[in-house]
Scaffold this motif. Sequence first.
Motif, mmCIF file in Angstrom:
data_model
loop_
_atom_site.group_PDB
_atom_site.id
_atom_site.type_symbol
_atom_site.label_atom_id
_atom_site.label_comp_id
_atom_site.label_asym_id
_atom_site.label_seq_id
_atom_site.Cartn_x
_atom_site.Cartn_y
_atom_site.Cartn_z
ATOM 1 N N HIS A 85 21.951 5.189 0.946
ATOM 2 C CA HIS A 85 22.927 5.717 1.895
ATOM 3 C C HIS A 85 22.382 5.741 3.325
ATOM 4 N N LEU A 86 21.072 5.700 3.452
ATOM 5 C CA LEU A 86 20.445 5.780 4.779
ATOM 6 C C LEU A 86 19.983 4.416 5.288
ATOM 7 N N HIS A 87 20.399 3.344 4.621
ATOM 8 C CA HIS A 87 20.021 2.009 5.080
ATOM 9 C C HIS A 87 20.988 1.551 6.168
ATOM 10 N N THR A 88 20.927 2.264 7.285
ATOM 11 C CA THR A 88 21.770 1.989 8.451
ATOM 12 C C THR A 88 20.870 1.828 9.666
ATOM 13 N N PRO A 89 21.397 1.254 10.758
ATOM 14 C CA PRO A 89 20.553 1.061 11.957
ATOM 15 C C PRO A 89 19.928 2.345 12.476
ATOM 16 N N MET A 90 20.695 3.454 12.482
ATOM 17 C CA MET A 90 20.162 4.694 13.036
ATOM 18 C C MET A 90 18.923 5.155 12.276
ATOM 19 N N TYR A 91 18.980 5.104 10.955
ATOM 20 C CA TYR A 91 17.846 5.574 10.158
ATOM 21 C C TYR A 91 16.734 4.535 10.076
ATOM 22 N N PHE A 92 17.073 3.273 10.293
ATOM 23 C CA PHE A 92 16.031 2.248 10.423
ATOM 24 C C PHE A 92 15.175 2.535 11.656
ATOM 25 N N PHE A 93 15.832 2.861 12.766
ATOM 26 C CA PHE A 93 15.094 3.212 13.982
ATOM 27 C C PHE A 93 14.347 4.531 13.797
ATOM 28 N N LEU A 94 14.946 5.470 13.067
ATOM 29 C CA LEU A 94 14.293 6.756 12.840
ATOM 30 C C LEU A 94 13.003 6.597 12.045
ATOM 31 N N SER A 95 13.012 5.743 11.018
ATOM 32 C CA SER A 95 11.791 5.534 10.229
ATOM 33 C C SER A 95 10.709 4.881 11.074
ATOM 34 N N ASN A 96 11.090 3.975 11.973
ATOM 35 C CA ASN A 96 10.111 3.383 12.882
ATOM 36 C C ASN A 96 9.589 4.400 13.883
ATOM 37 N N LEU A 97 10.458 5.311 14.329
ATOM 38 C CA LEU A 97 10.023 6.380 15.220
ATOM 39 C C LEU A 97 9.025 7.296 14.518
ATOM 40 N N SER A 98 9.272 7.610 13.249
ATOM 41 C CA SER A 98 8.345 8.446 12.487
ATOM 42 C C SER A 98 6.997 7.758 12.327
ATOM 43 N N LEU A 99 7.031 6.447 12.093
ATOM 44 C CA LEU A 99 5.778 5.690 11.984
ATOM 45 C C LEU A 99 5.013 5.715 13.302
ATOM 46 N N ALA A 100 5.737 5.565 14.424
ATOM 47 C CA ALA A 100 5.088 5.624 15.738
ATOM 48 C C ALA A 100 4.528 7.013 16.013
ATOM 49 N N ASP A 101 5.235 8.066 15.565
ATOM 50 C CA ASP A 101 4.744 9.432 15.761
ATOM 51 C C ASP A 101 3.448 9.676 14.997
ATOM 52 N N ILE A 102 3.356 9.107 13.790
ATOM 53 C CA ILE A 102 2.111 9.246 13.016
ATOM 54 C C ILE A 102 0.953 8.585 13.760
ATOM 55 N N GLY A 103 1.176 7.375 14.270
ATOM 56 C CA GLY A 103 0.138 6.704 15.044
ATOM 57 C C GLY A 103 -0.161 7.433 16.336
ATOM 58 N N PHE A 104 0.872 7.996 16.972
ATOM 59 C CA PHE A 104 0.744 8.709 18.240
ATOM 60 C C PHE A 104 -0.207 9.890 18.099
ATOM 61 N N ILE A 105 0.046 10.744 17.102
ATOM 62 C CA ILE A 105 -0.786 11.944 16.953
ATOM 63 C C ILE A 105 -2.142 11.602 16.354
ATOM 64 N N SER A 106 -2.225 10.497 15.599
ATOM 65 C CA SER A 106 -3.494 10.130 14.968
ATOM 66 C C SER A 106 -4.511 9.577 15.964
ATOM 67 N N THR A 107 -4.080 9.217 17.152
ATOM 68 C CA THR A 107 -5.018 8.715 18.162
ATOM 69 C C THR A 107 -5.756 9.839 18.888
ATOM 70 N N THR A 108 -5.223 11.058 18.836
ATOM 71 C CA THR A 108 -5.805 12.142 19.632
ATOM 72 C C THR A 108 -6.348 13.287 18.786
ATOM 73 N N VAL A 109 -5.553 13.778 17.835
ATOM 74 C CA VAL A 109 -5.910 15.015 17.131
ATOM 75 C C VAL A 109 -7.130 14.860 16.223
ATOM 76 N N PRO A 110 -7.241 13.794 15.387
ATOM 77 C CA PRO A 110 -8.443 13.704 14.538
ATOM 78 C C PRO A 110 -9.746 13.726 15.321
ATOM 79 N N ASN A 111 -9.794 13.012 16.437
ATOM 80 C CA ASN A 111 -11.007 13.024 17.260
ATOM 81 C C ASN A 111 -11.264 14.408 17.828
ATOM 82 N N MET A 112 -10.189 15.106 18.229
ATOM 83 C CA MET A 112 -10.350 16.458 18.754
ATOM 84 C C MET A 112 -10.850 17.405 17.666
ATOM 85 N N ILE A 113 -10.357 17.255 16.430
ATOM 86 C CA ILE A 113 -10.806 18.093 15.318
ATOM 87 C C ILE A 113 -12.290 17.863 15.048
ATOM 88 N N VAL A 114 -12.715 16.605 15.053
ATOM 89 C CA VAL A 114 -14.130 16.292 14.836
ATOM 90 C C VAL A 114 -14.983 16.889 15.946
#
Length: 332
Positions: free
Chosen positions: A74-103
């Motif tokens: 039911h979610l195989h639509t353009p809006m949710y296709f872009f949303l899943s890509n946005l979620s993937l970008a958010d994971i990469g976004f926060i993974s570039t800064t927070v893990p290094n800060m935690i270490v």
Amino acid sequence: MYFFFFFLTPSLLSKRCPSNIQAQNLTRVSAFLLMNFSEDADLQPILFGLFLSMYLVTVLGNLLIILVVSSDSHLHTPMYFFLSNLSLADIGFISTTVPNMIVNIQTHNDVISYAGCLTQMSFFAIFVCMDYMLLTVMAYDRFVAICHPLHYPVIMNPRLCGFLVLVSFLLSLLDFQLHNLMILKITSFKNVEISSFFCDPSQLLNLSCSDTYSNIIVKYILIVIYGLFPIAGIFFSYYKIISSILRIPSSGGKYKAFSTCGSHLAVVGLFLGTAFGVYFGSSVSHSPRKGAVASLMYTVVTPMLNPFIYSLRNRDIKSALRRLHSKSQHSW
């Protein structure tokens, strides 16, 4: 987008450039010193637990969004296709800064190598630009859905959706290459202390003692491509969307039309609002530590809140989550 704000606001560093001999020594820097949030040893475990929890919530929340969208037809639509890509970008976004800060918090070491700083800056530039471009694409998607609903399946076909994501990624790579080009051309630094908890490109450029003509040209290119055009596109899309919604006669129709873009509008407002607050707030306070703390809003808090905004405010996502939960119960 952060480059757009950097060009409009003054530098947080007021130190003068060193003399020629000092500049030659600083040219061969092998490491930079990142800002520490607190020197209090009692606060270090609290900060470690806080940032680790925020990172895990962000990653798991965005992974859940990707799982739900990919597993529910039911979610195989353009809006949710872009949303899943946005979620993937958010994971990469926060993974570039927070893990290094935690270490850094755990090891009590705020030093980052020159190569490590450039690598972190490169990934940060890619993912934050990808985030921004996808939000712009999603605004266009909502514009077509509300203003041209009959032509929406034809216009937003799978080929165009894939092309828009590919263009967003290529523009992000271009942004990363242009920033690397500018940083690598820096011949002398004011200091090796970065007024942030990560290698923010704008902070690295603030450390530069040289501002060549080519760098100025690249700055204006970045402002136009990654600042003015996307913001203008988002504002124009929502101007047309609001105009179309106001022409709907029934209040129920207005609510239904607005609910389809409410989550995206909330995410856009959060992302742009925190970014504006960080950079213009920093220009008023002139406090590097306050600017670093404020930058947590759009680098850590915003990616963490995105899954909650889309899951709590979106009826389709909530229904898909219930279906996924029921399937998991039946499988056991």
